[in-house]
Scaffold this active site. Structure first.
Site, short mmCIF file in Angstrom:
data_model
loop_
_atom_site.label_atom_id
_atom_site.label_comp_id
_atom_site.label_asym_id
_atom_site.label_seq_id
_atom_site.Cartn_x
_atom_site.Cartn_y
_atom_site.Cartn_z
N LEU A 18 6.92 -40.48 66.49
CA LEU A 18 8.11 -41.35 66.79
C LEU A 18 8.40 -41.67 65.10
CD1 LEU A 18 10.11 -42.67 68.31
CD2 LEU A 18 8.56 -44.63 68.22
N ILE A 435 1.15 -60.01 39.37
CA ILE A 435 0.17 -60.23 40.54
C ILE A 435 -0.72 -59.07 40.77
CG2 ILE A 435 0.17 -60.75 43.10
CD1 ILE A 435 1.49 -62.91 41.09
N GLY A 436 -0.48 -58.24 39.89
CA GLY A 436 -1.62 -56.97 39.95
C GLY A 436 -1.22 -55.56 39.88
N GLU A 488 -3.49 -51.31 38.83
CA GLU A 488 -4.18 -50.88 40.28
C GLU A 488 -3.28 -49.44 40.68
OE1 GLU A 488 -3.23 -53.88 43.52
OE2 GLU A 488 -3.68 -55.47 41.97
N ASP A 603 -7.40 -61.93 45.93
CA ASP A 603 -6.07 -61.83 46.45
C ASP A 603 -6.57 -62.28 48.05
OD1 ASP A 603 -4.44 -60.96 44.87
OD2 ASP A 603 -4.63 -59.04 45.02
N GLU A 669 4.33 -66.76 47.02
CA GLU A 669 5.65 -66.66 47.29
C GLU A 669 6.50 -67.49 47.38
OE1 GLU A 669 6.41 -63.05 49.81
OE2 GLU A 669 7.95 -63.89 50.46
N HIS A 698 10.65 -58.07 47.09
CA HIS A 698 11.05 -57.39 48.11
C HIS A 698 12.36 -56.67 47.92
CE1 HIS A 698 7.58 -58.26 50.19
NE2 HIS A 698 7.54 -59.60 49.79
N CYS A 730 4.91 -61.40 44.15
CA CYS A 730 3.94 -60.45 44.63
C CYS A 730 3.55 -59.25 43.58
CB CYS A 730 4.10 -59.90 46.00
SG CYS A 730 2.73 -59.06 47.04
N1 GLN Z 1 -2.94 -57.46 43.67
C1 GLN Z 1 -1.98 -57.01 44.81
C2 GLN Z 1 -0.85 -56.27 44.28
O1 GLN Z 1 -0.23 -56.78 43.21
C3 GLN Z 1 -1.58 -58.16 45.63
C4 GLN Z 1 -0.83 -57.56 47.14
C5 GLN Z 1 -0.47 -58.54 47.96
O2 GLN Z 1 -0.48 -59.55 47.92
N2 GLN Z 1 0.02 -57.98 49.27
O3 GLN Z 1 -0.33 -55.36 44.86
ZN ZN Z 2 1.32 -60.69 47.49
#
Ligand code: GLN
Ligand code: ZN
Length: 759
Positions: A18, A435-436, A488, A603, A669, A698, A730
């Site tokens: 799907l 955030i990473g 990451e 996290d 956030e 986002h 984020c």
């Molecule tokens: N450290 C993660 C990143 O930066 C945190 C992601 C998340 O909070 N969903 O992607």
């Molecule tokens: Zn996040």
């Protein structure tokens, strides 16, 4: 004779058919007709899988979301799509995702809000209401699917969401009283039930999961009046509740004038006998005896032990089913060809759960001896799991037993730590960080896939990831960020990455579960005691630190998030499993510190979503969840700065627990809400440092430096400036470098402006 039935079946298909059909349609690669044909094939396949049941659900299939489908059925789509060109299907997808096909002259609108379906990881489209909402029946989807099912020869039971839960799940945009709409809604339901009766349905499953939540007297009354108003319908109603016990709604649920009641007999096992007592003698009781929320094989003998006496009392009034729709489990274990026979024997996906149901039915109706063979095979698997040395590790159990309160405590209080950390890290006012993750380019993903398939050597893979890390470090230095991250690149997913390196986890190939629309997740399976054979992130972080003099932030996923985003074992309390994870993460934190890492972020993106459905149970959850976080984080010296991150800021009701985590810095956030969500900090004096996100990751939009300054100034009205950080909402992994660089540039010059202002 007990009858067996199902509440709902996963619609994505065993190989996510799907998903691929939807995405092909949205890209314009296939026609609407082709999409609808594939959907029909999937429905038929699902019915064939379920054909040995006495009653098979119809209407549980959805192209995107069953709540949105109900909104269509009730004629309750937002007015913003009504005047757009295109057909019904276009409008459906516009509400679901803001647009239909990705054509150039696209009629875009803002998509309906999405939120979590009770305590699952499934997201539904929130119905929009207002005082002037009116409804009109649009029964075609249900009627035509009923026809399809009958043509296949299955005994169909239409499934709909009940009126009270529908309102409960909706949002009144004008804050008006949702229950005032019942008088307009109920005639449409009556009409729908009449149409289903005319079309030959004997039973209709009417889902009212709101009955397992805490209800105010108004909502309880709404249940009474609603079901009295639907009482005269020609179909028999099976009122379905799931996801928990009924508790104080038990008598209400038993007394509503319907022909049958379904309860979650897994989470509500203790209540079964009370329901049997309370339920009037003319009603059917459907017991959800097979867990629809996990992937473990049911212990059939143990289930029969409690079920048989109940069956003796109920006789023909007993129905058996999974506890809830099987939407929340993967489709078919038979697709898995990489799992060893032990693991395979412990698991059951949707298809296998229906086989278990059929064995239970036979055992109840004909006696255990009629399914002697099946029960023996089941018992062997249950015993093998209970006794496996792959699952039970005495050293891990002993380590959890010896946990004491000291493990969760930092050496000094925040007041002491902050000075030591400032001296150690030498950061400016309004320090900047991210955030990473940095963008996961197509190139990175391609290399990872190739490495997994062993088409690329470990050396070549490592070299590629190191190059990406270097790129991220160089970019951050150029931008002038204060605390850097390695980006990451080497991580596919923030939970899977750690699961793959921990003992006690296994991974399926096709264990997909729908998250929303075409989005599926494949939660790793936590099957055994958790231990960490070796350091998981230290080498990458050390490498990244070697490239720069700025502090490099170590990046970990916290125990609560790992737990909440996995399928976890059902043979011990979640709290116990979480403590095991906490000890493993604690070792990693300590190894990072020993390797010279001065800032470590843990996290906890999924902490909030683990909250139980009932508020009365929140504190218990928060107690062990926060304790687990503290155990993982607090084994470091005062100089080491601990960060945590959460992808939301609806903290009002759990702010005290968040403060008790005692992280030195929390990033959250906030940019979309215009910092309004920080209002909670006016009353509650959050003791440590906070980075309220100023860059909405986002969205492809690039925030201006003025916007970021304005947002931070708002934050500074609530939190002292010396405790504020400047960062995005984020991680940046879903964005492009071309967006990230200018956005971070603006964010950093905003920090400079703020520092100048503060002088
Ligand atoms: N450290 C993660 C990143 O930066 C945190 C992601 C998340 O909070 N969903 O992607
Ligand atoms: Zn996040």
């Amino acid at each position: 004779m007990a009858l067996i039935h199902n509440l709902g079946f996963p619609r994505i298909g065993a190989k996510r058919e799907l998903k691929f059909a939807l995405e092909d349609f949205w890209k314009g690669n296939i026609s609407a007709a082709a999409l609808l044909t594939r959907a029909k094939e999937l429905r038929e396949q699902n019915w064939i899988t379920q054909q040995s049941l006495d009653l098979v659900p119809v209407g549980d299939f959805s192209l995107y979301d069953q709540v949105l489908d109900m909104s269509v059925t009730l004629g309750n789509l937002p007015s913003r799509v009504a005047q757009l060109k295109g057909g019904e299907l276009d409008n459906y997808f516009r509400v679901a995702r803001g647009r239909s096909v990705n054509d150039s002259d696209c009629d875009c609108v803002h998509a309906g809000e999405m939120t979590k379906w009770f305590d699952t990881n499934y997201h539904y489209i929130v119905p929009e209401l207002g005082a002037d909402s009116r409804f009109s029946l649009n029964p075609e989807r249900l009627l035509s699917q009923l026809e399809e099912a009958k043509a296949l020869g299955v005994n169909a039971k239409p499934v709909i969401i009940g009126p009270v839960s529908y309102l409960w799940l909706s949002k009144a945009k004008d804050q008006s009283d949702k229950l005032a709409l019942l008088e307009h809604l109920l005639p449409v339901y009556r009409e729908l039930l009449a149409k289903l009766a005319d079309a030959g349905a004997e039973w209709v499953q009417i889902d009212e999961p709101a009955l397992v939540t805490e209800l105010s007297p108004d909502w309880k009354n709404a249940f009474e009046s609603t079901y009295h108003s639907l009482k005269a319908s020609k179909v028999k109603l099976l009122l379905a509740t799931y996801f928990g016990p009924l508790q104080d709604n038990l008598q209400l649920a038993c007394s509503l004038p319907v022909a049958g009641l379904h309860i979650d007999a897994v989470r509500g096992r203790k209540e079964v006998i009370n329901v049997v007592d309370w339920l009037p003698a003319h009603k059917v009781l459907s017991l959800g005896a097979i867990d629809g929320r996990n992937i473990w094989k049911t212990d059939l003998n143990a289930t029969l032990d409690w079920l048989e006496p109940v069956a003796d009392i109920l006789g023909d009034r007993l129905w058996l089913a999974p506890s809830c729709s099987l939407l929340h489990v993967p489709v078919d274990l038979n697709s898995e060809d990489k799992l060893d026979t032990d693991c395979l024997s412990w698991l059951a996906f949707a298809t296998q759960k229906l086989e278990e149901l059929s064995v239970l039915g036979k055992a109840i109706n004909l006696g255990r001896s009629a399914v002697f063979e099946e029960l023996s095979v089941n018992q062997i698997a249950i015993n093998s799991r209970a006794n496996s040395t792959r699952i039970h590790n005495p050293a891990v159990k002993a380590a959890v037993k010896s946990i004491n309160a000291e493990l969760g405590k930092r050496q000094g209080g925040y007041g002491e730590r902050v000075n030591k950390q400032r001296a150690h890290l030498n950061l400016p006012l309004f320090p900047t960080t991210t955030i990473g993750s940095f963008p996961q380019t197509a190139d990175i993903r391609k290399t990872r896939r190739a490495y997994k398939k062993q088409e690329v050597s470990a050396a070549a893979y490592t070299a590629k990831m190191k190059a990406e890390i270097e790129r991220a470090v160089r970019e951050q230095e150029k931008l002038g960020l204060d605390v850097l991250v390695h980006g990451e690149a080497e991580r596919n997913d923030m939970v899977e990455y750690f699961g793959e390196q921990l003992d006690g986890y296994l991974f399926s190939q096709y264990g997909w579960v729908q998250s929303y629309g075409s989005r599926c997740v494949k939660p790793p399976i936590l099957f055994g005691d958790i231990s960490r054979p070796k350091a998981m992130t230290v080498e990458w972080t050390k490498y990244a630190q070697s490239l720069t003099d700025k502090p490099m932030k170590g990046m970990l996923t916290g125990p609560v998030t790992i737990l909440n985003w996995s399928f976890v074992r059902d043979d011990q309390a979640r709290s116990e499993t979480c403590l095991q994870l906490a000890l493993a993460i604690r070792q990693e934190v300590q190894d990072l510190e020993a390797a010279g890492v001065k800032v470590i972020q843990i996290d906890e993106a999924a902490l909030r979503e683990g909250l139980p459905l009932r508020k009365s149970e929140w504190q218990h959850y928060l107690n062990w969840a926060i304790e687990s976080f503290r155990i993982s984080a607090n084994g470091v010296s005062d100089e080491t700065q601990i960060h945590t991150h959460m992808c939301y800021s609806e903290f009002n009701d759990i702010i005290e627990a968040i403060a008790q985590m005692d992280a030195d810095v929390i990033t959250i956030e906030t940019s979309r809400s215009d910092m309004e969500l920080l209002d909670v900090f006016e009353e509650f004096h959050y003791p440590n440092e906070i980075g309220p996100g100023v860059y909405d990751i986002h969205s492809p939009n690039i925030p201006s430096q003025e916007q970021a300054v304005a947002l931070m100034n708002k934050a500074a009205q609530r939190i002292p400036a010396e405790r504020l950080w400047v960062n995005p909402d984020c991680g940046l992994k879903t964005r492009q470098w071309e967006e990230v660089i200018p956005a971070l540039k603006n964010m950093i010059s905003a920090a400079h402006t703020l520092r100048a202002q503060a002088k």
